[in-house]
Scaffold this motif. Sequence first.
Motif, PDB file in Angstrom:
ATOM      1  N   SER A   1     -17.276  81.093  22.297  1.00 48.39           N
ATOM      2  CA  SER A   1     -18.708  81.189  22.022  1.00 48.39           C
ATOM      3  C   SER A   1     -18.955  81.925  20.709  1.00 48.39           C
ATOM      4  CB  SER A   1     -19.405  81.909  23.176  1.00 48.39           C
ATOM      5  OG  SER A   1     -20.778  82.023  22.927  1.00 48.39           O
TER       6      SER A   1
ATOM      7  N   ARG B   1     -16.678  67.770  18.731  1.00 50.04           N
ATOM      8  CA  ARG B   1     -18.107  67.469  18.933  1.00 50.04           C
ATOM      9  C   ARG B   1     -18.505  66.191  18.213  1.00 50.04           C
ATOM     10  NH1 ARG B   1     -21.865  71.650  20.595  1.00 50.04           N
ATOM     11  NH2 ARG B   1     -23.268  69.878  20.622  1.00 50.04           N
TER      12      ARG B   1
ATOM     13  N   ASN C   1     -19.083  71.612  26.177  1.00 53.25           N
ATOM     14  CA  ASN C   1     -19.973  72.752  26.376  1.00 53.25           C
ATOM     15  C   ASN C   1     -19.364  73.789  27.308  1.00 53.25           C
ATOM     16  OD1 ASN C   1     -21.927  71.774  24.645  1.00 53.25           O
ATOM     17  ND2 ASN C   1     -23.038  70.717  26.259  1.00 53.25           N
ATOM     18  N   ARG C   2     -18.626  73.335  28.292  1.00 54.64           N
ATOM     19  CA  ARG C   2     -17.981  74.258  29.230  1.00 54.64           C
ATOM     20  C   ARG C   2     -17.013  75.187  28.490  1.00 54.64           C
ATOM     21  NH1 ARG C   2     -15.537  70.809  32.353  1.00 54.64           N
ATOM     22  NH2 ARG C   2     -17.456  70.262  33.398  1.00 54.64           N
TER      23      ARG C   2
END
Length: 154
Positions: free
Chosen positions: A62, A90, A52-53
Motif C-alpha cells: 500500500s 494493473r 486490489n487485495r
Amino acid sequence: MNWDAIGAIGEILGAIGVIATLGYLSMQIRQNTTAVKASAYQSITEHLAEINRAVVEDPEMSDLSHKGATDLNSLSARDQARFGAFVVARLRHYENIYYHHQKNLIESEVWDAHENVLRGMMKNPGVRLAWSNAKAGFPKSFSQAVDKIAEGSE
C-alpha cells in the motif's frame, strides 16, 4: 395418394425440420454468447479484486503504490522496479478489458467505468513515468488509447 404427393409432403416436413433446427441453433448461439460475455466479465472482476487485495492486505505494498504513484524517484531502485511491475499488472488488467470491449465481449459501459479509473490512475506522475517505460510492451492500439486517456487526465 400417389408417390409425388408423398414426396412433396416429405419435402415440406424436411423444410420445417431445417427451419426448426436453425431456430434452435440461433437460440443456443445467443445463450452461448451471453455465457461468454458473463464469463469475461467475471474474469475481469476477479483479476481486479486480486490486484486490489495485494494492496489492501499488505501495508508495505500500500505504501509502495502510494509513494510510487506520487513520487517514483523517491523510491529505491528495487522499489521502483516493484512499483513498475505493479503498474504493468494493473495496465494488463485494463488491456484485457480494452480487448474484450473491442471484441464486443463486454458492454461499453463496463469499459467506460474502467476507463474512468484508468484516467484517474494516469493523473499520478509516477504511474505516467512507469507507463512510458512499459508501453512498448503493449499492443499499439491499447498504447494509443492509454496515451489519449493520459492526455485527458493532465
